[in-house]
Design a protein around this motif. Structure first.
Motif, PDB file in Angstrom:
ATOM      1  N   LEU A  78       0.833  -1.206   0.000  1.00 14.33           N
ATOM      2  CA  LEU A  78       0.000   0.000   0.000  1.00 14.33           C
ATOM      3  C   LEU A  78       0.865   1.254   0.000  1.00 14.33           C
ATOM      4  CD1 LEU A  78      -2.880   1.155   0.178  1.00 14.33           C
ATOM      5  CD2 LEU A  78      -2.702   0.999   2.663  1.00 14.33           C
ATOM      6  N   GLU A  79       1.879   1.252   0.830  1.00  8.96           N
ATOM      7  CA  GLU A  79       2.822   2.370   0.909  1.00  8.96           C
ATOM      8  C   GLU A  79       3.499   2.603  -0.437  1.00  8.96           C
ATOM      9  OE1 GLU A  79       7.103   1.913   2.694  1.00  8.96           O
ATOM     10  OE2 GLU A  79       5.779   2.492   4.339  1.00  8.96           O
ATOM     11  N   ALA A  80       3.996   1.524  -1.043  1.00  2.41           N
ATOM     12  CA  ALA A  80       4.719   1.637  -2.307  1.00  2.41           C
ATOM     13  C   ALA A  80       3.804   2.063  -3.456  1.00  2.41           C
ATOM     14  CB  ALA A  80       5.408   0.311  -2.642  1.00  2.41           C
ATOM     15  N   LEU A  81       2.557   1.578  -3.462  1.00  2.00           N
ATOM     16  CA  LEU A  81       1.627   1.946  -4.530  1.00  2.00           C
ATOM     17  C   LEU A  81       1.321   3.442  -4.497  1.00  2.00           C
ATOM     18  CD1 LEU A  81      -0.825  -1.089  -4.486  1.00  2.00           C
ATOM     19  CD2 LEU A  81       0.694  -0.434  -6.357  1.00  2.00           C
ATOM     20  N   ARG A  82       1.185   4.001  -3.322  1.00  2.00           N
ATOM     21  CA  ARG A  82       0.952   5.444  -3.213  1.00  2.00           C
ATOM     22  C   ARG A  82       2.158   6.220  -3.708  1.00  2.00           C
ATOM     23  NH1 ARG A  82      -1.992   5.564   2.764  1.00  2.00           N
ATOM     24  NH2 ARG A  82      -4.045   4.931   2.030  1.00  2.00           N
ATOM     25  N   GLU A  83       3.344   5.761  -3.323  1.00  2.00           N
ATOM     26  CA  GLU A  83       4.564   6.447  -3.772  1.00  2.00           C
ATOM     27  C   GLU A  83       4.774   6.282  -5.275  1.00  2.00           C
ATOM     28  OE1 GLU A  83       6.444   8.590  -2.029  1.00  2.00           O
ATOM     29  OE2 GLU A  83       4.883   8.311  -0.521  1.00  2.00           O
ATOM     30  N   ARG A  84       4.377   5.139  -5.810  1.00  6.47           N
ATOM     31  CA  ARG A  84       4.447   4.909  -7.261  1.00  6.47           C
ATOM     32  C   ARG A  84       3.657   5.984  -8.004  1.00  6.47           C
ATOM     33  NH1 ARG A  84       1.105   0.006 -10.021  1.00  6.47           N
ATOM     34  NH2 ARG A  84      -0.542   1.439  -9.365  1.00  6.47           N
ATOM     35  N   GLY A  85       2.457   6.288  -7.516  1.00  6.26           N
ATOM     36  CA  GLY A  85       1.634   7.313  -8.144  1.00  6.26           C
ATOM     37  C   GLY A  85       2.254   8.688  -8.039  1.00  6.26           C
ATOM     38  N   ARG A  86       2.820   9.003  -6.889  1.00  7.29           N
ATOM     39  CA  ARG A  86       3.454  10.316  -6.695  1.00  7.29           C
ATOM     40  C   ARG A  86       4.686  10.472  -7.577  1.00  7.29           C
ATOM     41  NH1 ARG A  86       2.363   9.358  -0.470  1.00  7.29           N
ATOM     42  NH2 ARG A  86       0.383  10.486  -0.270  1.00  7.29           N
ATOM     43  N   MET A  87       5.437   9.390  -7.736  1.00  4.30           N
ATOM     44  CA  MET A  87       6.663   9.447  -8.530  1.00  4.30           C
ATOM     45  C   MET A  87       6.344   9.781  -9.983  1.00  4.30           C
ATOM     46  SD  MET A  87       9.661   6.630  -8.217  1.00  4.30           S
ATOM     47  CE  MET A  87      11.191   6.687  -9.128  1.00  4.30           C
ATOM     48  N   LYS A  88       5.291   9.182 -10.505  1.00  2.00           N
ATOM     49  CA  LYS A  88       4.895   9.471 -11.887  1.00  2.00           C
ATOM     50  C   LYS A  88       4.383  10.900 -12.020  1.00  2.00           C
ATOM     51  CE  LYS A  88       1.945   7.923 -15.684  1.00  2.00           C
ATOM     52  NZ  LYS A  88       0.795   7.086 -16.070  1.00  2.00           N
ATOM     53  N   ALA A  89       3.615  11.359 -11.038  1.00  4.59           N
ATOM     54  CA  ALA A  89       3.069  12.714 -11.082  1.00  4.59           C
ATOM     55  C   ALA A  89       4.169  13.771 -10.985  1.00  4.59           C
ATOM     56  CB  ALA A  89       2.061  12.905  -9.944  1.00  4.59           C
ATOM     57  N   ASN A  90       5.229  13.476 -10.229  1.00  4.63           N
ATOM     58  CA  ASN A  90       6.303  14.446 -10.021  1.00  4.63           C
ATOM     59  C   ASN A  90       7.383  14.415 -11.093  1.00  4.63           C
ATOM     60  OD1 ASN A  90       5.098  15.355  -7.664  1.00  4.63           O
ATOM     61  ND2 ASN A  90       6.235  13.941  -6.357  1.00  4.63           N
ATOM     62  N   ALA A  91       7.504  13.290 -11.807  1.00  4.40           N
ATOM     63  CA  ALA A  91       8.538  13.163 -12.851  1.00  4.40           C
ATOM     64  C   ALA A  91       7.982  12.420 -14.064  1.00  4.40           C
ATOM     65  CB  ALA A  91       9.768  12.442 -12.294  1.00  4.40           C
ATOM     66  N   PRO A  92       6.972  12.977 -14.751  1.00  7.60           N
ATOM     67  CA  PRO A  92       6.342  12.270 -15.874  1.00  7.60           C
ATOM     68  C   PRO A  92       7.254  12.097 -17.081  1.00  7.60           C
ATOM     69  CG  PRO A  92       5.519  14.518 -15.731  1.00  7.60           C
ATOM     70  CD  PRO A  92       6.337  14.284 -14.497  1.00  7.60           C
ATOM     71  N   HIS A  93       8.383  12.829 -17.107  1.00 10.73           N
ATOM     72  CA  HIS A  93       9.343  12.667 -18.217  1.00 10.73           C
ATOM     73  C   HIS A  93      10.212  11.426 -18.025  1.00 10.73           C
ATOM     74  CE1 HIS A  93      11.516  14.690 -15.032  1.00 10.73           C
ATOM     75  NE2 HIS A  93      12.669  14.504 -15.640  1.00 10.73           N
ATOM     76  N   LEU A  94      10.181  10.848 -16.832  1.00 14.72           N
ATOM     77  CA  LEU A  94      11.014   9.675 -16.553  1.00 14.72           C
ATOM     78  C   LEU A  94      10.212   8.432 -16.184  1.00 14.72           C
ATOM     79  CD1 LEU A  94      13.952  11.225 -14.482  1.00 14.72           C
ATOM     80  CD2 LEU A  94      14.074  10.258 -16.778  1.00 14.72           C
ATOM     81  N   VAL A  95       9.025   8.620 -15.630  1.00 15.27           N
ATOM     82  CA  VAL A  95       8.215   7.498 -15.158  1.00 15.27           C
ATOM     83  C   VAL A  95       7.003   7.330 -16.074  1.00 15.27           C
ATOM     84  CG1 VAL A  95       6.940   6.528 -13.213  1.00 15.27           C
ATOM     85  CG2 VAL A  95       8.924   7.998 -12.787  1.00 15.27           C
ATOM     86  N   LYS A  96       6.824   6.121 -16.581  1.00 13.37           N
ATOM     87  CA  LYS A  96       5.705   5.883 -17.486  1.00 13.37           C
ATOM     88  C   LYS A  96       4.967   4.607 -17.087  1.00 13.37           C
ATOM     89  CE  LYS A  96       8.138   3.225 -21.090  1.00 13.37           C
ATOM     90  NZ  LYS A  96       7.265   2.042 -21.127  1.00 13.37           N
ATOM     91  N   ASP A  97       3.741   4.497 -17.575  1.00 11.29           N
ATOM     92  CA  ASP A  97       2.954   3.289 -17.350  1.00 11.29           C
ATOM     93  C   ASP A  97       3.569   2.114 -18.119  1.00 11.29           C
ATOM     94  OD1 ASP A  97       0.606   1.574 -16.798  1.00 11.29           O
ATOM     95  OD2 ASP A  97       0.234   1.832 -18.928  1.00 11.29           O
ATOM     96  N   GLN A  98       3.629   0.961 -17.483  1.00 14.66           N
ATOM     97  CA  GLN A  98       4.113  -0.243 -18.142  1.00 14.66           C
ATOM     98  C   GLN A  98       3.122  -1.369 -17.891  1.00 14.66           C
ATOM     99  OE1 GLN A  98       7.031  -1.001 -20.172  1.00 14.66           O
ATOM    100  NE2 GLN A  98       5.588  -2.674 -20.460  1.00 14.66           N
ATOM    101  N   ALA A  99       2.579  -1.921 -18.980  1.00 21.49           N
ATOM    102  CA  ALA A  99       1.666  -3.061 -18.855  1.00 21.49           C
ATOM    103  C   ALA A  99       2.471  -4.358 -18.823  1.00 21.49           C
ATOM    104  CB  ALA A  99       0.683  -3.077 -20.020  1.00 21.49           C
TER     105      ALA A  99
END
Length: 525
Positions: A78-99
């Motif tokens: 749960l902790e990591a999933l929340r941080e995963r979302g924040r990381m993408k929101a704060n650095a969208p040029h480096l973090v992307k969705d991966q299926a």
């Protein structure tokens, strides 16, 4: 980030800094960013280069940790999933969705993983990347053409994040500098300074380029040395007992022909209970990882033949054609800092992956464990600990919604320069003003001379390895091509740094020796 300017900022002998952070990996950089953005005066010291060790050698995933869900560690997920979302929101040029696709060869696994990943989605509510769903065997083959078809009963698609780890580290260093922090690489801490009451009051460090030793006074010192945290703890308290044991993970880099898809493969349980990923990254496939306890920490660990063999054997069960040693374009090893086992023989799979903060009797604050995904939360907890100890005044954390340097929405992922985010425009301007900067470092890849110039001028790259390993990633993408590119990179850097032919020769020699450890065929024999 100009190194000379940073050194000049450390010349006030009587200045007392709010915080000195030791270690320039994900954890240390996160702490430095958190402190700087709260308005504290902060210095970060890294003995080698930013993300030189563990933090540039990850699986390139921003994830909640499906395997921790299997183990029932819901709080950690749960902790990591929340941080995963924040990381993408704060650095969208480096973090992307991966299926990802989990290929199942029993009907029970279809049911089991669909239920588990539905829970994974529910836990990520508000921070999700995409919903999980069941797909037929036919769809599995459409999504992953290289899958082993025999016995296939279907699959589950789920979503996590993917990123470039060392580029994230560089952007964090720049974010700290943008907010008034002092960031210095090639600066090795040589001792802890204590006051008359025996409490931590600063550090001594050696500028590895000049050999000069300097001393910094500080209200708080943060030990974020990763696999080397025990070394700094011993400086603070001689006789300190070992707290961390290194676990080694190896990854292979293959041509995209072994995946032929934008989807990644996730194998939830291998022959020895580990998880295996095959993830598209910079037009290659990163396959790993292993998990082997090592006796001593190593900054530049070497892959073991048994690790490569294990990954190739497991990959052959899910990839057709099966990869061989000859297909490996680069192989890299990294070591994670895990809590040292209290009982000998305990498996690395049983050791804690959560982060821990330890305070010594002398007030040295040590942060260890965790992973890239939770770097921001680890940093927040660490700075909060310094506040709780009344070492610094209380100020609120602002990093939950704070744009990382380079922030740019919707980057063009087909352009290899997307990882520079908003800095890409300045690099393109360099090429427009100096057409020779548009020259490619390799006939096979699009990396340019301009990126070397930028790395030296703006990203504190000091050696050929800094550029080819952690600024443009060629060493991790294709080790043989990196060796070929080294002479040109050294020449460009020498011009920027004012170095001579002797320096060029030494740099090329040192980098070539290092890069040969990334060529699997040399490990095989």
């Amino acid at each position: 980030m100009n190194r000379k300017d940073m050194l000049n900022k450390l010349q006030e002998p009587e200045k007392v800094w709010d915080m000195v952070v030791v270690g320039g990996g994900a954890t240390g950089l996160g702490v430095a960013v958190d402190a700087a953005t709260r308005g504290y005066s902060v210095v970060l010291l890294e003995m080698a280069d930013f993300a030189k060790s563990t933090s540039s050698r990850s699986t390139k995933l921003v994830h909640g940790g499906v395997r921790y869900l299997q183990k029932g560690d819901v709080a950690l997920v749960l902790e990591a999933l929340r941080e995963r979302g924040r990381m993408k929101a704060n650095a969208p040029h480096l973090v992307k969705d991966q299926a990802f696709v989990i290929s199942n060869y029993t009907y029970w696994d279809n049911f089991l993983y669909f239920c588990g990943l539905t829970l994974y989605d529910l836990l990520s509510f508000g921070f999700g990347y995409g919903r999980s769903r069941f797909i037929s065997p036919k769809k599995v083959m459409a999504y992953l053409p290289t899958s082993v078809k025999k016995g296939l009963k279907g699959g589950i698609v789920y979503h996590d994040g993917q990123f470039d780890d060392s580029r994230m580290a560089i952007n964090l260093a720049q974010t700290c500098a943008d907010n008034g922090g002092v960031i210095l690489n090639k600066a090795k801490v040589s001792g802890i300074v204590h006051d008359q009451n025996g409490k931590v009051a600063g550090v001594k460090f050696v500028d590895m380029e000049s050999g000069k030793e300097m001393q910094l006074k500080a209200k708080s010192v943060i030990n974020a040395c990763g696999i080397l945290v025990d070394d700094l703890m011993a400086m603070d308290s001689p006789g300190h007992s070992k707290m961390v044991t290194p676990s080694q993970g190896v990854h292979l880099v293959l041509d995209m022909k072994f995946l032929q898809s934008d989807y990644a493969i996730m194998v939830p349980k291998t022959s020895d209970g580990r998880v295996l990923f095959a993830v598209p990254w910079h037009n290659k496939v990163v396959v790993g990882t292993t998990d082997i306890m090592r006796p001593v920490p190593e900054i530049e660990p070497k892959p073991l033949k048994e690790e490569i063999d294990f990954i190739l054997k497991t990959a052959s069960l899910y990839m057709d054609p099966a990869p061989t040693y000859a297909d490996i374009e680069s192989v890299f090893a990294g070591q994670r800092p895990l809590a040292a086992p209290k009982h000998e023989g305990k498996s690395t799979k049983e050791l804690s992956r959560g982060h821990k903060i330890i305070v010594s009797d002398n007030n040295l604050i040590t942060i260890t464990g965790g992973k890239w995904t939770s770097y921001r939360l680890m940093a927040e907890d660490t700075v909060d600990k310094a506040i709780a100890m009344k070492l610094v005044d209380a100020r609120p954390c602002v990093t939950k919604k704070f744009h990382i340097h380079g922030y740019r929405k919707n980057p063009n992922l087909k352009d290899h320069m997307y990882v520079y985010g908003s800095d890409q425009d300045a690099i393109m301007k360099l090429i427009a003003e100096n057409p020779e900067y548009g020259k490619k470092l390799s006939d096979k890849y699009d990396y340019t001379v301009a990126e070397v110039v930028w790395a030296v001028r703006e990203e504190m790259a000091r050696e050929v390895e800094d550029v080819l390993a952690r600024r443009v990633r060629l060493l991790f993408v294709d080790a043989r091509e990196a060796i070929k590119a080294a002479p040109l990179v050294a020449e460009v850097m020498a011009k920027e740094l004012g170095k001579d032919q002797v320096w060029i020769g030494e740099e090329v020699k040192e980098f070539t020796e290092l890069a040969e450890n990334y060529i699997a065929a040399k490990i095989m024999f």
